[in-house]
Design a protein around this motif. Structure first.
Motif, PDB file in Angstrom:
ATOM      1  N   SER A   1      58.021  51.608   9.684  1.00  0.00           N
ATOM      2  CA  SER A   1      56.744  52.490   9.938  1.00  0.00           C
ATOM      3  C   SER A   1      55.666  52.021  10.810  1.00  0.00           C
ATOM      4  N   VAL A   2      54.921  52.673  11.170  1.00  0.00           N
ATOM      5  CA  VAL A   2      54.154  52.231  12.146  1.00  0.00           C
ATOM      6  C   VAL A   2      52.436  51.772  11.380  1.00  0.00           C
ATOM      7  N   GLY A   3      52.224  50.669  11.619  1.00  0.00           N
ATOM      8  CA  GLY A   3      50.825  50.064  11.123  1.00  0.00           C
ATOM      9  C   GLY A   3      49.974  49.400  12.075  1.00  0.00           C
TER      10      GLY A   3
ATOM     11  N   ASP B   1      60.956  54.861  14.968  1.00  0.00           N
ATOM     12  CA  ASP B   1      62.050  55.782  14.996  1.00  0.00           C
ATOM     13  C   ASP B   1      63.497  55.179  15.118  1.00  0.00           C
ATOM     14  N   THR B   2      63.424  54.719  16.225  1.00  0.00           N
ATOM     15  CA  THR B   2      65.003  54.036  16.825  1.00  0.00           C
ATOM     16  C   THR B   2      65.451  53.333  15.575  1.00  0.00           C
ATOM     17  N   ILE B   3      64.563  52.244  15.015  1.00  0.00           N
ATOM     18  CA  ILE B   3      65.058  51.890  13.833  1.00  0.00           C
ATOM     19  C   ILE B   3      65.652  52.532  12.792  1.00  0.00           C
ATOM     20  N   ASN B   4      64.579  53.415  12.450  1.00  0.00           N
ATOM     21  CA  ASN B   4      65.075  54.239  11.440  1.00  0.00           C
ATOM     22  C   ASN B   4      66.323  55.182  11.618  1.00  0.00           C
ATOM     23  N   LEU B   5      66.650  55.400  12.766  1.00  0.00           N
ATOM     24  CA  LEU B   5      67.804  56.240  12.910  1.00  0.00           C
ATOM     25  C   LEU B   5      68.964  55.542  12.592  1.00  0.00           C
ATOM     26  N   GLY B   6      68.779  54.176  12.810  1.00  0.00           N
ATOM     27  CA  GLY B   6      69.752  53.190  12.097  1.00  0.00           C
ATOM     28  C   GLY B   6      71.195  53.710  12.471  1.00  0.00           C
ATOM     29  N   ALA B   7      72.162  53.462  11.691  1.00  0.00           N
ATOM     30  CA  ALA B   7      73.407  53.584  11.720  1.00  0.00           C
ATOM     31  C   ALA B   7      73.786  55.293  11.837  1.00  0.00           C
TER      32      ALA B   7
ATOM     33  N   LYS C   1      58.587  41.721   3.438  1.00  0.00           N
ATOM     34  CA  LYS C   1      58.131  42.354   4.651  1.00  0.00           C
ATOM     35  C   LYS C   1      57.948  41.631   5.776  1.00  0.00           C
ATOM     36  N   ALA C   2      58.021  42.397   6.942  1.00  0.00           N
ATOM     37  CA  ALA C   2      58.140  41.721   8.035  1.00  0.00           C
ATOM     38  C   ALA C   2      57.441  42.525   9.250  1.00  0.00           C
ATOM     39  N   GLN C   3      56.763  42.017  10.245  1.00  0.00           N
ATOM     40  CA  GLN C   3      56.025  42.938  11.040  1.00  0.00           C
ATOM     41  C   GLN C   3      56.633  42.573  12.738  1.00  0.00           C
ATOM     42  N   ILE C   4      56.802  43.801  13.462  1.00  0.00           N
ATOM     43  CA  ILE C   4      57.170  43.310  14.828  1.00  0.00           C
ATOM     44  C   ILE C   4      55.945  43.816  15.497  1.00  0.00           C
ATOM     45  N   SER C   5      55.350  42.775  16.106  1.00  0.00           N
ATOM     46  CA  SER C   5      54.102  43.006  16.980  1.00  0.00           C
ATOM     47  C   SER C   5      54.344  42.794  18.555  1.00  0.00           C
ATOM     48  N   GLY C   6      53.464  43.221  19.274  1.00  0.00           N
ATOM     49  CA  GLY C   6      53.835  43.085  20.609  1.00  0.00           C
ATOM     50  C   GLY C   6      53.195  43.767  21.692  1.00  0.00           C
ATOM     51  N   ASN C   7      51.762  44.003  21.520  1.00  0.00           N
ATOM     52  CA  ASN C   7      51.006  44.622  22.497  1.00  0.00           C
ATOM     53  C   ASN C   7      51.422  46.175  22.680  1.00  0.00           C
ATOM     54  N   TYR C   8      51.828  46.826  21.617  1.00  0.00           N
ATOM     55  CA  TYR C   8      52.576  48.192  21.641  1.00  0.00           C
ATOM     56  C   TYR C   8      51.405  49.176  21.969  1.00  0.00           C
ATOM     57  N   THR C   9      51.671  50.115  22.698  1.00  0.00           N
ATOM     58  CA  THR C   9      50.711  51.381  22.548  1.00  0.00           C
ATOM     59  C   THR C   9      51.171  51.991  21.079  1.00  0.00           C
ATOM     60  N   LEU C  10      50.356  53.093  20.727  1.00  0.00           N
ATOM     61  CA  LEU C  10      50.820  53.676  19.677  1.00  0.00           C
ATOM     62  C   LEU C  10      52.009  54.411  19.687  1.00  0.00           C
ATOM     63  N   ASP C  11      52.281  54.872  21.043  1.00  0.00           N
ATOM     64  CA  ASP C  11      53.692  55.730  21.288  1.00  0.00           C
ATOM     65  C   ASP C  11      54.688  54.873  21.324  1.00  0.00           C
ATOM     66  N   GLU C  12      54.730  53.864  21.716  1.00  0.00           N
ATOM     67  CA  GLU C  12      55.719  52.708  21.891  1.00  0.00           C
ATOM     68  C   GLU C  12      56.086  52.294  20.620  1.00  0.00           C
ATOM     69  N   ALA C  13      55.041  51.951  19.955  1.00  0.00           N
ATOM     70  CA  ALA C  13      55.373  51.624  18.375  1.00  0.00           C
ATOM     71  C   ALA C  13      56.146  52.491  17.575  1.00  0.00           C
ATOM     72  N   LYS C  14      55.757  53.865  17.794  1.00  0.00           N
ATOM     73  CA  LYS C  14      56.361  54.813  17.064  1.00  0.00           C
ATOM     74  C   LYS C  14      57.717  55.217  17.493  1.00  0.00           C
ATOM     75  N   LYS C  15      58.132  54.896  18.882  1.00  0.00           N
ATOM     76  CA  LYS C  15      59.295  55.146  19.472  1.00  0.00           C
ATOM     77  C   LYS C  15      60.316  54.136  18.542  1.00  0.00           C
ATOM     78  N   ILE C  16      59.858  52.811  18.598  1.00  0.00           N
ATOM     79  CA  ILE C  16      60.775  51.773  17.949  1.00  0.00           C
ATOM     80  C   ILE C  16      60.952  51.907  16.591  1.00  0.00           C
TER      81      ILE C  16
END
Lengths: 301, 426
Positions: free
Chosen positions: B151-153, B223-229, B206-221
């Motif tokens: 999720s986006v935080g 989503d992709t993770i949630n698509l999973g297999a 819990k872990a976090q992926i950070s890296g200067n994302y815009t909200l859209d980019e964070a959401k996209k990532i």
């Protein structure tokens, strides 16, 4: 154009029946002996169509295929600014890409159409088409029986199956390629053929209301008169639809050439069968119904 | 005069609307893959593990997942439909990197945590080392993460980041303990998202992926993770790929053929039936326009067999006019007045046309119900076309013809192509 003279279609239909029966037998033999020339849609494998900016020869393409290791099961047929390569095995995605890049080296403007099919899929499509035809027939029988009577329905169905089979027979005899669109063409021919037949039946039905229908001669006369009344319309309509299909065949895209050809053949048979097969058949069924008619004895003798 | 005025107004309004709307309409017709290039794949779905079954639900989920992926890959309007009990049809238009897209569609979007633990030391010019070579040891894989757990935080600076949850807290704690002070890289497939340094042993899973994302980019990532297999395993059963140039060529050629065919038909109608032929031709043009309108309005996709049905339908629509006009001629030949011939001709031809067209619709409906792909598209065009043809080439042209007759513009049998000598006196 308007004919003063009336043609005797009942008489002419005898030769037509012989012609149709001979062609049907030839078709059955051809189908049994060599079947149909199925395209890749019905056989496992890949079909690659490439549009090029120049003509290439088989000798240029074959080594490219051999390099990728797919040359063995390939049939290369070059055409005018295009080349068709048929593989009896399904190309993998990697082979697809290798093939594309190899041909791009030959001509960097090449544009591809690649079709791959599992034979199961095609068989299923063919099965679906046959079911469609049978179920269509039931639908037509019900509708025509309600609006007309069952004899018209039966005669229409026989004419319709005749048209569909004739196209299949001709494609088998002349070894023309049968692809997925061929199924669509046969189904359209059925739609057109029934349309054409019903228009003539409609006129017979109309004339039946006021005409004399006592003897076979009466019925034959009524039928001849009805067909003659509708003759120009049948010819004009067949001509216009023929024009549309013919220009599609002449100028249309490569992939619908065979479709248009099937349509052209089917249209001719559709117009022919409405006049020479469906209407006389109706007379035949109707005549059987009246065994007390005066005409029975002499004709049986 | 009033009727002539009505006739002229009806014709002018129709021509005006058609001329005004046609360019925009033609542009908005949705073309099929065979006309604009692209590829189509029919997948057969099988369960990931033996013994499981393909359920309707899992098939739908797989289809949805495929659609999301296609969207994420930036393709335009991917079309994903389920067919039968275990098939999914995917259509993507205008793709340049087909091979990559095809691969991506089937591959799971796998999230992995990797470390450089035990890897070869990077060479001196470390900048050149690919991320995936640098972090060679996979510490955690997709199935280690909670499904749909991304999720986006936001961090303390209110910057978007992606929260992910690990299933096994202890395992994650062990990994972070071992890598304390070292980097733990987060990969999505083979792309590194970030490689933060482990600051502390993480025990809450819990872990976090950070890296200067815009909200859209964070959401996209996320989503992709949630698509999973994908829930099901897909194999390609059928595929068709058409290059854009080849598609355009087919379209141009077929339309050209259609225009030539139509013009010949129109000339034939006018030569054969004079003024009524002109009206019939006008009806045909309105018919074609309406058909395009229905296509755009209902968002149908026009394919090559569709165009073929379209052009053939023009020929069939002419039939309605031929039946009417031949009938009118017949009535005139039987000695009726032009006025009553037109009336009778319109009336009795209507029944003929309806009966013959309804039987054709029955065939079309069966094809639509049982057919797949090309057959279905063809049947749809055929049915729409017949219904429209009854509207335009029966009601509309009958109406225009009656207007002209009542206005007294069509009085002589000659205008219907009937010679005086052919008329039988009553």
């Amino acid at each position: 154009m308007h004919f003063k003279k009336e043609f005797d279609f009942v008489k002419l239909s005898k030769s037509a029946f012989i012609f149709s029966i001979v062609l049907t037998i030839a078709g059955v033999i051809a189908l049994a002996a060599f079947g149909l020339n199925y395209s890749v849609d019905f056989r496992a494998g890949s079909n690659v169509d490439v549009k090029l900016s120049k003509n290439v020869t088989k000798a240029e393409v074959q080594p490219l295929l051999d390099n990728i290791g797919i040359g063995k099961d390939a049939t290369v047929s070059p055409g005018d600014n295009r080349v068709n390569i048929r593989f009896t095995k399904v190309l993998s995605e990697d082979q697809d890409e290798q093939l594309k890049s190899a041909i791009h080296k030959l001509d960097d403007t090449a544009s591809f159409e690649i079709n791959t099919v599992d034979p199961e899929m095609a068989k299923e499509l063919g099965r679906n088409a046959i079911y469609s035809v049978l179920i269509s027939c039931i639908g037509i029988i019900i509708y025509v029986s309600i609006r007309f009577e069952w004899r018209f329905a039966l005669a229409a169905i026989i004419a319709l199956l005749h048209d569909a089979f004739m196209v299949v027979a001709i494609f088998s005899i002349f070894r023309l390629e049968v692809s997925l669109t061929f199924i669509v063409a046969v189904l359209t021919i059925i739609g057109y053929s029934i349309n054409d037949t019903i228009v003539i039946f409609d006129r017979i039905r109309e004339n039946l209301r006021f005409g004399k229908t006592k003897t076979r001669e009466d019925l034959a006369k009524l039928l001849n008169h009805s067909v003659n009344q509708m003759l120009m319309r049948s010819l004009y309509t067949a001509f216009t639809v023929f024009i549309a299909a013919f220009f599609l065949f002449l100028f249309g895209g490569e992939s619908i050439k065979m479709f248009s050809l099937a349509m052209v053949i089917g249209l001719i048979f559709g117009a022919y069968s409405s006049i020479f097969i469906a209407s006389p058949l109706w007379l035949f069924f109707k005549y059987k119904q009246k065994p007390n008619g005066k005409a029975v004895k002499p004709s049986k003798a | 005069m009033k009727r002539i005025a009505t006739f002229i107004i009806v014709v002018l309004v129709a021509v005006g609307i058609m001329a005004w709307s046609s360019p925009a309409l033609l542009d908005s017709v949705r073309l099929g893959l065979d006309l604009k290039g692209g590829f189509e794949i029919l997948y057969e779905a099988t369960p990931l593990e033996q013994g499981q079954k393909v359920t309707k639900q899992s098939l739908t989920r797989t289809a949805e997942s495929l659609e999301k992926r296609a969207n994420l890959l930036g393709t335009s309007e991917p079309e994903v439909t389920t067919e039968g009990t275990n098939r999914i049809r995917l259509k993507i238009a205008g793709v340049t990197n087909e091979a990559e897209v095809r691969k991506k569609m089937k591959e799971p979007a796998a999230l992995t945590f990797r470390s450089a633990d035990g890897c070869k030391a990077p060479a001196a010019d470390a900048a050149n080392v690919a991320d995936k070579d640098k972090y060679c040891k996979v510490e955690l894989v997709g199935s280690d993460f909670v499904e749909n757990g991304a999720s986006v935080g936001y961090n303390s600076l209110n910057q978007p980041l992606i929260d992910i949850k690990v299933k096994d807290k202890k395992k994650f704690a062990d990994v972070t303990k071992r890598l304390l002070g070292k980097q733990l890289a987060i990969f999505l497939d083979e792309t590194m998202l970030s490689d933060p340094t482990v600051q502390a042993e993480l025990t809450d899973g819990k872990a976090q992926i950070s890296g200067n994302y815009t909200l859209d980019e964070a959401k996209k990532i996320s989503d992709t993770i949630n698509l999973g297999a994908l829930p099901l395993k897909l194999t390609e059963k059928y595929s068709q790929s058409v290059g854009a140039t080849l598609g355009k060529q087919s379209l141009d050629k077929t339309i050209q053929a259609g225009i030539i065919g139509s013009i010949v038909i129109l000339i034939f109608m006018i030569a054969m039936y004079r003024l009524p032929g002109v009206i019939a031709s006008f009806g045909l043009i309105v018919h074609t326009w309406l058909l395009i309108l229905v296509f755009v309005w209902a968002d149908f996709t026009l394919t090559l067999p569709g165009i073929a049905a379209f052009i053939l339908g023009v020929g069939m629509a002419v039939d309605a006019n031929i039946i009417t006009n031949e009938r009118i001629r017949e009535e005139i030949r039987n000695g009726r007045s032009v006025m009553s011939s037109v009336k009778a001709g319109n009336k009795s031809s209507l029944r003929t046309i309806l009966d013959s067209n309804i039987t054709t619709i029955i065939v079309g409906a069966v094809m639509f119900a049982f057919g797949t792909g090309a057959v279905k598209g063809f049947a749809l065009v055929l049915i729409v076309e017949i219904v429209l043809s009854i509207l335009t080439n029966v009601y509309f042209t009958h109406y225009l013809l009656s207007l002209l007759v009542k206005a007294g513009l069509l009085k002589k049998p000659k205008q219907f192509g009937v010679k005086e000598s052919e008329i039988n006196a009553l």
